[in-house]
Design a protein around this motif. Sequence first.
Motif, short mmCIF file in Angstrom:
data_model
loop_
_atom_site.label_atom_id
_atom_site.label_comp_id
_atom_site.label_asym_id
_atom_site.label_seq_id
_atom_site.Cartn_x
_atom_site.Cartn_y
_atom_site.Cartn_z
N ALA A 143 9.20 0.43 32.65
CA ALA A 143 10.35 0.92 33.60
C ALA A 143 10.18 0.19 34.89
O ALA A 143 11.06 0.12 35.73
CB ALA A 143 9.80 2.62 33.78
N ARG A 144 8.97 -0.37 35.13
CA ARG A 144 8.78 -1.24 36.17
C ARG A 144 9.14 -2.61 36.06
O ARG A 144 8.85 -3.56 36.87
CB ARG A 144 7.47 -1.28 36.79
N GLY A 145 9.78 -3.21 35.03
CA GLY A 145 9.98 -4.56 34.70
C GLY A 145 8.90 -5.42 34.40
O GLY A 145 8.94 -6.54 34.85
N ILE A 146 7.67 -4.77 33.99
CA ILE A 146 6.75 -5.70 33.57
C ILE A 146 6.67 -5.92 32.02
O ILE A 146 6.94 -5.06 31.30
CB ILE A 146 5.31 -4.84 33.79
N MET A 147 6.56 -7.27 31.75
CA MET A 147 6.76 -7.58 30.41
C MET A 147 5.19 -7.65 29.52
O MET A 147 4.44 -8.01 30.13
CB MET A 147 7.11 -9.19 30.25
N PRO A 148 5.34 -6.79 28.25
CA PRO A 148 4.15 -6.99 27.64
C PRO A 148 3.77 -8.15 27.01
O PRO A 148 4.95 -8.64 26.34
CB PRO A 148 4.28 -5.45 26.92
N MET A 149 2.56 -8.39 26.84
CA MET A 149 2.33 -9.48 25.61
C MET A 149 2.09 -8.83 24.30
O MET A 149 1.04 -7.89 24.41
CB MET A 149 1.11 -10.48 26.06
N VAL A 150 2.55 -9.17 23.34
CA VAL A 150 2.68 -8.42 22.41
C VAL A 150 2.20 -9.28 20.98
O VAL A 150 2.27 -10.31 20.93
CB VAL A 150 4.10 -7.86 21.87
N TYR A 151 1.27 -8.65 20.23
CA TYR A 151 0.66 -9.32 19.15
C TYR A 151 0.38 -8.23 17.78
O TYR A 151 -0.26 -8.77 16.89
CB TYR A 151 -0.47 -10.21 19.41
N THR A 152 0.51 -7.22 18.04
CA THR A 152 0.42 -6.20 16.78
C THR A 152 2.09 -5.54 16.47
O THR A 152 2.92 -5.72 17.42
CB THR A 152 -0.41 -4.89 17.47
N PRO A 153 2.04 -4.82 15.34
CA PRO A 153 3.43 -4.33 14.93
C PRO A 153 3.77 -3.21 15.76
O PRO A 153 3.55 -2.01 15.62
CB PRO A 153 3.04 -3.92 13.49
N LEU A 154 4.30 -3.43 17.23
CA LEU A 154 4.66 -2.61 17.87
C LEU A 154 6.43 -2.12 18.04
O LEU A 154 6.63 -1.46 18.71
CB LEU A 154 4.40 -3.06 19.42
N GLY A 155 6.97 -2.72 16.78
CA GLY A 155 8.58 -2.34 16.61
C GLY A 155 8.69 -0.92 16.99
O GLY A 155 9.64 -0.78 17.92
N PRO A 156 8.31 0.08 16.01
CA PRO A 156 8.52 1.35 16.19
C PRO A 156 8.43 1.91 17.84
O PRO A 156 9.38 2.51 18.11
CB PRO A 156 7.84 2.00 15.35
N ALA A 157 7.46 1.57 18.60
CA ALA A 157 7.22 1.89 19.91
C ALA A 157 8.27 1.21 20.84
O ALA A 157 8.70 2.06 21.69
CB ALA A 157 5.78 1.73 20.20
N LEU A 158 8.67 0.06 20.29
CA LEU A 158 9.68 -0.60 21.37
C LEU A 158 10.94 0.06 21.15
O LEU A 158 11.57 0.30 22.20
CB LEU A 158 9.58 -1.97 20.85
N ASP A 159 11.18 0.33 19.80
CA ASP A 159 12.51 0.98 19.55
C ASP A 159 12.62 2.27 20.30
O ASP A 159 13.79 2.48 20.60
CB ASP A 159 12.88 1.42 17.97
N LYS A 160 11.66 3.06 20.31
CA LYS A 160 11.79 4.48 21.03
C LYS A 160 12.09 4.28 22.55
O LYS A 160 12.92 4.87 22.88
CB LYS A 160 10.25 5.16 20.83
N ILE A 161 11.37 3.22 23.12
CA ILE A 161 11.44 3.10 24.60
C ILE A 161 12.89 2.53 25.00
O ILE A 161 13.51 3.11 25.80
CB ILE A 161 10.13 2.02 25.21
N ALA A 162 13.03 1.59 24.05
CA ALA A 162 14.54 1.08 24.39
C ALA A 162 15.76 2.02 24.04
O ALA A 162 16.75 1.87 24.67
CB ALA A 162 14.68 -0.44 23.37
#
Length: 415
Positions: A143-162
């Motif tokens: 929400a604040r335009g901060i990019m996460p550094m990702v390295y785990t299977p976060l796909g479903p969480a990212l889908d929900k937010i997007a």
Amino acid sequence: MESSRRTFIGTSLGVGLGAGFGFPSSLDQALPTVAAVALGLKEGVSKDSSFDPWVEVHRQNLHHNVQEISRRAGSKPILAVVKNNGYGMGVTNAARLLDPRSEIFGFAVVKFQEAMSLRDAGIRKPILLLGPFDEKNLGDAVARGIMPMVYTPLGPALDKIAAKTQRPIPLHICVDTGIGRVGVPYYQAARLIRDLAGRRSVQIQGTMMTFTEDPDFDKEQVQRFADTCSTLEKEGISLGRKHAASSFALFQHPDFFLDMVRPGMAIYGVYSENEFRHTAIMDLRPAISLKARVAYVKKLRKGDSAGYNRAYMAKEEVWVATLPTGHADGWPRNAAKGAKVRINGTLYPVIASVSASHCIVEIGGEERVRIGDTATFFDWQEGSRPEDVSEACGVSVYDLTMHLNPLLPRKILQA
Ligand SMILES: Cc1ncc(COP(=O)(O)O)c(C=O)c1O
């Protein structure tokens, strides 16, 4: 004639307090603290003692270092690492000073709170969060335009937010090529990256790795990263900007600057390895210093001791100065093993032991230092650079800067 702080103290001692209170002259040394309080009251209620340590930020040196890094990196963008309180400078101080520079692409921090504080401070450039976060943090960061550094299977969480924001989430992927800290192991990276790249919720803006800074193994890491990236790129997956180069790599791996460099320490003008200082690769100028005022000066008699456990014993009469700076301020205990402090242009050895709020320096046979004089623990001058302290007592330059107590006042020098 205008009186300086030093002459004021001197006058107060000799005429006002010393004489007025009727102390014998041998006790005069104890009085300036009272004088200092009086000094503070003159201008209203004081918040800090003017004797307390403070951190200075040298704006021009910071800008100079950015120019040097940009020259070295062939004008590739710089992702400025401002983690750990901007390497001691203050995270918002560092980011605000760097933000206007065109060479600076954006900022990297580890702590979620630091990322948020940069947005609160009005920083608009990209911010990469290198540290961990939970799902709520992730939503707030996005929400604040901060990019996460990702390295785990976060796909479903990212889908929900997007799904809520109706926008793909920009992120960087961290590949572990051997540092074993964070990052998806390089031999499992393709699977994770394919999964993320295949989601409409994800926009891969960068792919990164971190060197172990072991010269031989670094070559292996380069190979692992290059192979991983080329496999995916051949499949048509866009990995965004690739980046790996910290300060060490700026010196050691000019062939692996990739699309962007990611230094921290070099920006602050400090050579991450002492050997780099003796090369002509980059002229770095320290942009951070630690200073305080001498709290007390006295003569030790032969056989007198100083410090806990009587760590120092005077072999003969000697003048010593007590500085109101200790390990709780970030001045390391090990400083008593060889570091020197600059007072009035002369370097004096730290003796005895560094306690939480004090250290002691040996002045010598003459009283060459006065209460209230400025003591420089490290700055940009030859002989008192952070690297000099590091060489003298074996403390890492990272510890010297990053361990500075965040509560110490930061003064930004404009000149
Ligand atoms: C992931 C990452 N990149 C870059 C840096 C910057 O390193 P340096 O301060 O040595 O340039 C750090 C700092 O340790 C880091 O953790």
